[in-house]
Design a protein around this motif. Sequence first.
Motif, PDB file in Angstrom:
ATOM      1  N   PRO A   1       0.874  -1.301   0.088  1.00  0.00           N
ATOM      2  CA  PRO A   1       0.031  -0.054   0.008  1.00  0.00           C
ATOM      3  C   PRO A   1       0.827   1.288   0.009  1.00  0.00           C
ATOM      4  O   PRO A   1       1.829   1.328   0.606  1.00  0.00           O
ATOM      5  N   PRO A   2       0.461   2.184  -0.730  1.00  0.00           N
ATOM      6  CA  PRO A   2       1.227   3.617  -0.788  1.00  0.00           C
ATOM      7  C   PRO A   2       0.932   4.299   0.595  1.00  0.00           C
ATOM      8  O   PRO A   2      -0.188   4.014   1.064  1.00  0.00           O
ATOM      9  N   LYS A   3       1.919   4.917   1.007  1.00  0.00           N
ATOM     10  CA  LYS A   3       1.971   5.887   2.127  1.00  0.00           C
ATOM     11  C   LYS A   3       1.915   7.304   1.833  1.00  0.00           C
ATOM     12  O   LYS A   3       2.538   7.803   0.881  1.00  0.00           O
ATOM     13  N   ARG A   4       0.577   7.967   2.241  1.00  0.00           N
ATOM     14  CA  ARG A   4       0.208   9.231   1.666  1.00  0.00           C
ATOM     15  C   ARG A   4       0.608  10.221   2.874  1.00  0.00           C
ATOM     16  O   ARG A   4       0.866  10.129   3.816  1.00  0.00           O
ATOM     17  N   VAL A   5       0.825  11.364   2.274  1.00  0.00           N
ATOM     18  CA  VAL A   5       1.236  12.604   3.131  1.00  0.00           C
ATOM     19  C   VAL A   5       0.154  13.067   4.108  1.00  0.00           C
ATOM     20  O   VAL A   5      -0.972  13.305   3.540  1.00  0.00           O
ATOM     21  N   PHE A   6       0.346  13.463   5.290  1.00  0.00           N
ATOM     22  CA  PHE A   6      -0.625  13.875   6.229  1.00  0.00           C
ATOM     23  C   PHE A   6      -0.675  15.511   5.991  1.00  0.00           C
ATOM     24  O   PHE A   6       0.138  16.109   6.551  1.00  0.00           O
ATOM     25  N   SER A   7      -1.505  16.034   5.111  1.00  0.00           N
ATOM     26  CA  SER A   7      -1.698  17.332   4.739  1.00  0.00           C
ATOM     27  C   SER A   7      -2.956  17.555   3.816  1.00  0.00           C
ATOM     28  O   SER A   7      -3.274  16.940   3.180  1.00  0.00           O
ATOM     29  N   ALA A   8      -3.733  18.605   4.245  1.00  0.00           N
ATOM     30  CA  ALA A   8      -4.663  19.003   3.317  1.00  0.00           C
ATOM     31  C   ALA A   8      -4.146  19.788   1.991  1.00  0.00           C
ATOM     32  O   ALA A   8      -5.046  19.806   1.288  1.00  0.00           O
TER      33      ALA A   8
ATOM     34  N   ILE B   1      -0.676  19.608   0.359  1.00  0.00           N
ATOM     35  CA  ILE B   1       0.145  18.810  -0.428  1.00  0.00           C
ATOM     36  C   ILE B   1      -0.780  17.452  -0.782  1.00  0.00           C
ATOM     37  O   ILE B   1      -0.878  16.526   0.539  1.00  0.00           O
ATOM     38  N   ARG B   2      -0.934  17.003  -1.865  1.00  0.00           N
ATOM     39  CA  ARG B   2      -1.322  15.691  -1.910  1.00  0.00           C
ATOM     40  C   ARG B   2      -0.186  14.722  -2.473  1.00  0.00           C
ATOM     41  O   ARG B   2       0.182  14.683  -3.749  1.00  0.00           O
ATOM     42  N   GLY B   3       0.352  14.021  -1.729  1.00  0.00           N
ATOM     43  CA  GLY B   3       1.594  13.154  -2.042  1.00  0.00           C
ATOM     44  C   GLY B   3       1.988  11.893  -1.270  1.00  0.00           C
ATOM     45  O   GLY B   3       0.958  11.625  -0.467  1.00  0.00           O
ATOM     46  N   TYR B   4       2.885  11.375  -1.662  1.00  0.00           N
ATOM     47  CA  TYR B   4       3.290   9.981  -0.995  1.00  0.00           C
ATOM     48  C   TYR B   4       4.667  10.036  -0.483  1.00  0.00           C
ATOM     49  O   TYR B   4       5.309  10.749  -0.940  1.00  0.00           O
ATOM     50  N   THR B   5       4.936   9.285   0.745  1.00  0.00           N
ATOM     51  CA  THR B   5       6.071   9.089   1.173  1.00  0.00           C
ATOM     52  C   THR B   5       6.675   7.850   0.824  1.00  0.00           C
ATOM     53  O   THR B   5       7.862   7.631   0.742  1.00  0.00           O
ATOM     54  N   GLU B   6       5.786   6.762   0.575  1.00  0.00           N
ATOM     55  CA  GLU B   6       6.311   5.622   0.090  1.00  0.00           C
ATOM     56  C   GLU B   6       5.627   4.736  -1.050  1.00  0.00           C
ATOM     57  O   GLU B   6       4.168   4.866  -0.832  1.00  0.00           O
ATOM     58  N   LEU B   7       6.122   4.251  -1.820  1.00  0.00           N
ATOM     59  CA  LEU B   7       5.481   3.280  -2.627  1.00  0.00           C
ATOM     60  C   LEU B   7       6.163   2.048  -2.964  1.00  0.00           C
ATOM     61  O   LEU B   7       7.073   2.127  -3.964  1.00  0.00           O
ATOM     62  N   PRO B   8       5.951   0.990  -2.325  1.00  0.00           N
ATOM     63  CA  PRO B   8       6.741  -0.191  -2.695  1.00  0.00           C
ATOM     64  C   PRO B   8       6.507  -0.862  -3.776  1.00  0.00           C
ATOM     65  O   PRO B   8       5.207  -0.986  -4.023  1.00  0.00           O
ATOM     66  N   VAL B   9       7.570  -0.911  -4.594  1.00  0.00           N
ATOM     67  CA  VAL B   9       7.306  -1.593  -6.377  1.00  0.00           C
ATOM     68  C   VAL B   9       8.214  -2.651  -6.531  1.00  0.00           C
ATOM     69  O   VAL B   9       9.340  -2.540  -5.714  1.00  0.00           O
ATOM     70  N   ARG B  10       8.100  -3.229  -7.658  1.00  0.00           N
ATOM     71  CA  ARG B  10       9.158  -4.061  -8.176  1.00  0.00           C
ATOM     72  C   ARG B  10       8.785  -3.804  -9.618  1.00  0.00           C
ATOM     73  O   ARG B  10       7.834  -3.664  -9.950  1.00  0.00           O
ATOM     74  N   VAL B  11      10.260  -3.955 -10.298  1.00  0.00           N
ATOM     75  CA  VAL B  11      10.022  -3.678 -11.512  1.00  0.00           C
ATOM     76  C   VAL B  11      10.595  -5.076 -12.390  1.00  0.00           C
ATOM     77  O   VAL B  11      11.218  -5.932 -11.933  1.00  0.00           O
ATOM     78  N   SER B  12      10.132  -5.242 -13.629  1.00  0.00           N
ATOM     79  CA  SER B  12      10.315  -6.094 -14.423  1.00  0.00           C
ATOM     80  C   SER B  12      10.728  -5.903 -15.724  1.00  0.00           C
ATOM     81  O   SER B  12      10.011  -4.938 -16.379  1.00  0.00           O
TER      82      SER B  12
END
Lengths: 417, 106
Positions: free
Chosen positions: A396-403, A405-416
């Motif tokens: 799951p993405p982790k989103r920023v605590f803010s009204a 900034i709509r953003g992310y602190t974390e997005l776990p991915v794998r690339v192939s």
Amino acid sequence: MDPFHNPFIAEHTGRARTIPLEEFSPANPKYMEMDVWQPYFSRLREEAPLHYCEDKIIGPYWSLTRYKDIMATEVNTRVFSSSSTFGGITLMDQREELPMFIAMDQPKHDEQRKVVQPIVSPQNLESMEKLIRQRTQKVLDALPHNETFNWVEKVSIDLTNMMLATLFDFPFEDRALLTYWSDSATANTLGGGHIDSEATRERILAECLAYFTRLWNERVNAEPGSDLVSMLAHGPATRNMSPREYLGNLVLLIVGGNDTTRNSMTGGVCFLNQNPDEYAKLRANPALVESMVSEIIRYQTPLAYMRRTALEDFEMHGQTIRKGDKLAMWYASGNRDGEAIDNPDQFIIDRARPRQHLSFGFGIHRCVGNRLAELQLRILWEEILQRFSKIEVVGPPKRVFSAFIRGYTELPVRVSR
Amino acid sequence: MPSATFIDHAGQSRTVEGPEGENLMRVAVLNDVPGIDADCGGECACATCHVFVDEAWLDKCGEPSELETSMLSFAATAQPNSRLACQIILTSALDGIVVETPAAQH
């Protein structure tokens, strides 16, 4: 398990439908962090397009949620001020005024904006394209294979702070400071991060100013250069700025060129994973990158709103916004307004007019760097398509605590490949 | 119906017609004329329907509003004959107007 399953959305959808409108607080930073904001804004657009909220922390404020109303307010600068004298462009009033050109009215806004605008001239964008592409290739080629990593950190942050370092001609080895100062400038003090008070924020921003004052002093005595610091140091409307105003404009340019593009770089990966048919469409036709980039920017809306302050009483939707009242124009909501955009809750990479969205704002304060942001995102996706068959979101993405900034602190991915 | 000619950056010219009272941006968009982005949809709020009006037609277009002047002052390649197409209303007096579009809309 679906990494995008949202355990909170059902409860909030029910709550948004049933609680009295007077109990709505659109600027609750948890709504964006938990990604449950949509049902609240959907009801506001329907039932209370101009909504009043008495908030304990930020004070009373109005919310505008429809596309058309936001557009009309954007161009009504005679009534709706951006000036930091009245509180600027964010709902929380600052302890100490921080002037910057986005938070100025005409004519001073225009004069200062024109000093930095050449940084994103068509010629300059053309000459930067090669460098942006080389860096993007390098970052993507260095990504680990068959292991999970944080896309935000390894791609989005790295690419945006390299870009900023170039625009400022900032010492490359110190460029992580730019991200740190950007995050420090925008962090909500209640978010549990390193900015736990306004005093801490001021202390860190003072470090930013000290660093940039050294760069100013180097460049003010040299020939005018093509970087932002030199432009500010030599520009007729900026060369006599107070240190506080220099800091304000630095914060503006750092946040404007950092948080926004960074979060759209991450958002795009999320949206394509949530919409596998669109991902397939993109792979089948890479020429769609250009229209997809605008759709990512609309769908992400990296800045959720901009604030204005009424300079006089103003009637709208049968209510009176009083002189001195503050008002949030919710871009994130306007971008999901079905009256302005077809199927607004769908992520569709080949829309006929994808640039018709509010994410860059409109009117005199429209984003200076919009075409650069689009260029960075276009190159990123062109190079991704050259390399990876799939970027898979695995947690799951982790989103920023803010009204704001709509953003992310974390997005776990794998690339192939 | 009055006609309008759009000349793109490469020099290719396209003549299209539009009803009187329609603005030049809409006339371009409805006829798929390239080079006009019109991000704001005609609100004089973005400067992405920027055109250079042929000198012979410039005076007939009237004076730009304060907002249009502001938006044009931020356009990347503004010249004295720059206008926003969404603020030019096609009338019989403008029948045959010639405008050029810039290399890119910013």
